[in-house]
Design a protein around this motif. Sequence first.
Motif, PDB file in Angstrom:
ATOM      1  N   VAL A  15       0.800  -1.230   0.000  1.00  0.00           N
ATOM      2  CA  VAL A  15       0.000   0.000   0.000  1.00  0.00           C
ATOM      3  C   VAL A  15       0.831   1.279   0.000  1.00  0.00           C
ATOM      4  CG1 VAL A  15      -1.986  -1.110   1.085  1.00  0.00           C
ATOM      5  CG2 VAL A  15      -0.247  -0.018   2.525  1.00  0.00           C
ATOM      6  N   MET A  16       2.149   1.157   0.125  1.00  0.00           N
ATOM      7  CA  MET A  16       2.989   2.349   0.170  1.00  0.00           C
ATOM      8  C   MET A  16       4.245   2.128  -0.672  1.00  0.00           C
ATOM      9  SD  MET A  16       4.155   4.580   3.484  1.00  0.00           S
ATOM     10  CE  MET A  16       2.447   4.670   4.023  1.00  0.00           C
ATOM     11  N   ASP A  17       4.625   3.150  -1.394  1.00  0.00           N
ATOM     12  CA  ASP A  17       5.816   3.109  -2.237  1.00  0.00           C
ATOM     13  C   ASP A  17       7.036   3.384  -1.358  1.00  0.00           C
ATOM     14  OD1 ASP A  17       7.860   3.464  -4.082  1.00  0.00           O
ATOM     15  OD2 ASP A  17       6.926   5.198  -5.073  1.00  0.00           O
ATOM     16  N   MET A  18       7.634   2.328  -0.826  1.00  0.00           N
ATOM     17  CA  MET A  18       8.748   2.504   0.099  1.00  0.00           C
ATOM     18  C   MET A  18       9.978   3.087  -0.599  1.00  0.00           C
ATOM     19  SD  MET A  18       7.204   1.858   2.795  1.00  0.00           S
ATOM     20  CE  MET A  18       8.517   2.070   3.953  1.00  0.00           C
ATOM     21  N   SER A  60      -0.226  -0.332  11.404  1.00  0.00           N
ATOM     22  CA  SER A  60       1.065  -0.297  10.709  1.00  0.00           C
ATOM     23  C   SER A  60       1.937   0.799  11.313  1.00  0.00           C
ATOM     24  CB  SER A  60       0.858  -0.058   9.209  1.00  0.00           C
ATOM     25  OG  SER A  60       0.175   1.159   8.975  1.00  0.00           O
ATOM     26  N   PHE A  61       3.222   0.737  10.962  1.00  0.00           N
ATOM     27  CA  PHE A  61       4.156   1.733  11.485  1.00  0.00           C
ATOM     28  C   PHE A  61       5.336   1.914  10.554  1.00  0.00           C
ATOM     29  CE2 PHE A  61       6.051  -2.214  12.900  1.00  0.00           C
ATOM     30  CZ  PHE A  61       7.411  -1.998  12.725  1.00  0.00           C
ATOM     31  N   ILE A  62       5.956   3.079  10.677  1.00  0.00           N
ATOM     32  CA  ILE A  62       7.281   3.346  10.126  1.00  0.00           C
ATOM     33  C   ILE A  62       8.062   4.026  11.245  1.00  0.00           C
ATOM     34  CG2 ILE A  62       8.681   4.607   8.447  1.00  0.00           C
ATOM     35  CD1 ILE A  62       6.293   4.497   6.527  1.00  0.00           C
ATOM     36  N   ASP A  63       9.223   3.467  11.561  1.00  0.00           N
ATOM     37  CA  ASP A  63      10.116   4.045  12.556  1.00  0.00           C
ATOM     38  C   ASP A  63      11.399   4.439  11.829  1.00  0.00           C
ATOM     39  OD1 ASP A  63      11.126   4.694  15.217  1.00  0.00           O
ATOM     40  OD2 ASP A  63      12.437   2.971  14.902  1.00  0.00           O
ATOM     41  N   ILE A  64      11.737   5.723  11.884  1.00  0.00           N
ATOM     42  CA  ILE A  64      12.896   6.252  11.172  1.00  0.00           C
ATOM     43  C   ILE A  64      13.994   6.571  12.176  1.00  0.00           C
ATOM     44  CG2 ILE A  64      13.756   8.102   9.676  1.00  0.00           C
ATOM     45  CD1 ILE A  64      10.744   8.517   8.854  1.00  0.00           C
ATOM     46  N   THR A  65      15.188   6.113  11.882  1.00  0.00           N
ATOM     47  CA  THR A  65      16.364   6.469  12.673  1.00  0.00           C
ATOM     48  C   THR A  65      17.329   7.205  11.767  1.00  0.00           C
ATOM     49  OG1 THR A  65      16.134   4.495  14.053  1.00  0.00           O
ATOM     50  CG2 THR A  65      18.278   5.595  14.068  1.00  0.00           C
ATOM     51  N   ILE A  66      17.807   8.349  12.231  1.00  0.00           N
ATOM     52  CA  ILE A  66      18.874   9.063  11.539  1.00  0.00           C
ATOM     53  C   ILE A  66      20.125   8.882  12.383  1.00  0.00           C
ATOM     54  CG2 ILE A  66      19.766  11.281  10.741  1.00  0.00           C
ATOM     55  CD1 ILE A  66      16.875  12.250  10.517  1.00  0.00           C
ATOM     56  N   ARG A  67      21.153   8.297  11.788  1.00  0.00           N
ATOM     57  CA  ARG A  67      22.458   8.169  12.441  1.00  0.00           C
ATOM     58  C   ARG A  67      23.400   9.124  11.735  1.00  0.00           C
ATOM     59  NH1 ARG A  67      24.592   3.386  11.036  1.00  0.00           N
ATOM     60  NH2 ARG A  67      26.309   3.747  12.442  1.00  0.00           N
ATOM     61  N   PHE A  85      11.421  14.416   9.045  1.00  0.00           N
ATOM     62  CA  PHE A  85      10.127  14.012   9.591  1.00  0.00           C
ATOM     63  C   PHE A  85       8.978  14.652   8.810  1.00  0.00           C
ATOM     64  CE2 PHE A  85       6.661  13.933  12.760  1.00  0.00           C
ATOM     65  CZ  PHE A  85       6.633  12.569  12.997  1.00  0.00           C
ATOM     66  N   ASP A  86       9.118  15.936   8.468  1.00  0.00           N
ATOM     67  CA  ASP A  86       8.062  16.603   7.690  1.00  0.00           C
ATOM     68  C   ASP A  86       7.877  15.939   6.329  1.00  0.00           C
ATOM     69  OD1 ASP A  86       7.670  18.337   9.810  1.00  0.00           O
ATOM     70  OD2 ASP A  86       8.700  20.036   8.859  1.00  0.00           O
ATOM     71  N   ALA A  87       8.980  15.528   5.699  1.00  0.00           N
ATOM     72  CA  ALA A  87       8.868  14.831   4.415  1.00  0.00           C
ATOM     73  C   ALA A  87       8.158  13.491   4.588  1.00  0.00           C
ATOM     74  CB  ALA A  87      10.252  14.632   3.799  1.00  0.00           C
ATOM     75  N   ALA A  88       8.479  12.773   5.654  1.00  0.00           N
ATOM     76  CA  ALA A  88       7.811  11.488   5.923  1.00  0.00           C
ATOM     77  C   ALA A  88       6.332  11.701   6.223  1.00  0.00           C
ATOM     78  CB  ALA A  88       8.497  10.776   7.091  1.00  0.00           C
ATOM     79  N   ARG A  89       6.033  12.718   7.011  1.00  0.00           N
ATOM     80  CA  ARG A  89       4.613  13.026   7.318  1.00  0.00           C
ATOM     81  C   ARG A  89       3.833  13.331   6.050  1.00  0.00           C
ATOM     82  NH1 ARG A  89       3.661  17.124  12.183  1.00  0.00           N
ATOM     83  NH2 ARG A  89       1.639  17.013  11.175  1.00  0.00           N
ATOM     84  N   ALA A  90       4.406  14.163   5.190  1.00  0.00           N
ATOM     85  CA  ALA A  90       3.723  14.519   3.949  1.00  0.00           C
ATOM     86  C   ALA A  90       3.522  13.292   3.061  1.00  0.00           C
ATOM     87  CB  ALA A  90       4.514  15.597   3.208  1.00  0.00           C
ATOM     88  N   PHE A  91       4.547  12.444   2.963  1.00  0.00           N
ATOM     89  CA  PHE A  91       4.478  11.261   2.107  1.00  0.00           C
ATOM     90  C   PHE A  91       3.431  10.268   2.610  1.00  0.00           C
ATOM     91  CE2 PHE A  91       5.693   7.342   0.084  1.00  0.00           C
ATOM     92  CZ  PHE A  91       6.208   7.725  -1.142  1.00  0.00           C
ATOM     93  N   HIS A  95      -2.214   7.912   3.854  1.00  0.00           N
ATOM     94  CA  HIS A  95      -2.359   6.619   4.535  1.00  0.00           C
ATOM     95  C   HIS A  95      -2.792   6.829   5.984  1.00  0.00           C
ATOM     96  CE1 HIS A  95      -1.764   2.332   5.072  1.00  0.00           C
ATOM     97  NE2 HIS A  95      -1.160   2.622   6.223  1.00  0.00           N
ATOM     98  N   MET A  96      -2.162   7.789   6.661  1.00  0.00           N
ATOM     99  CA  MET A  96      -2.502   8.034   8.061  1.00  0.00           C
ATOM    100  C   MET A  96      -3.948   8.501   8.214  1.00  0.00           C
ATOM    101  SD  MET A  96      -0.623  10.252  11.038  1.00  0.00           S
ATOM    102  CE  MET A  96       0.675   9.055  11.303  1.00  0.00           C
ATOM    103  N   ALA A  97      -4.435   9.245   7.238  1.00  0.00           N
ATOM    104  CA  ALA A  97      -5.798   9.763   7.309  1.00  0.00           C
ATOM    105  C   ALA A  97      -6.852   8.662   7.234  1.00  0.00           C
ATOM    106  CB  ALA A  97      -6.029  10.777   6.188  1.00  0.00           C
ATOM    107  N   THR A  98      -6.488   7.509   6.689  1.00  0.00           N
ATOM    108  CA  THR A  98      -7.486   6.458   6.475  1.00  0.00           C
ATOM    109  C   THR A  98      -7.152   5.117   7.118  1.00  0.00           C
ATOM    110  OG1 THR A  98      -6.436   5.903   4.364  1.00  0.00           O
ATOM    111  CG2 THR A  98      -8.273   7.486   4.299  1.00  0.00           C
TER     112      THR A  98
END
Length: 130
Positions: A15-18, A60-67, A85-91, A95-98
Amino acid sequence: MPHIILDYSANLETVMDMHGLCVALKDAAAATGVFPPAGIRVRAHAANHFVVADGDPKHSFIDITIRLAAGRSDAQKTQATDAVFDAARAFTADHMATHPFMLSLDLREIDADHSRKISSIRDHLPPDMH
């Protein structure tokens, strides 16, 4: 030399273009000017076995780590984490809305005394990416 690592629930695979998300995060990180574009590495790993909240398989979830290497100011780290984070939220907004979905991000500094690396990537990039 930031690494942007995504761990995500495998139920997002269909459901998401990773790959598209990886590109969006790379572009957001590069646009900050905090990270050298030639050093940005983004990767995503599906968690085939996961439980979110009450265990409903629709969650579902996405957990992002920046090293990243030490040496950036707090303002630069804030700028970078906010941009990614803003780019991930926008992308992921549609999905989050539904769907029941969690998105998180954490930044971790790499201990320079205990980090080793070597690369020939810059030898193969256009000069404007160095």
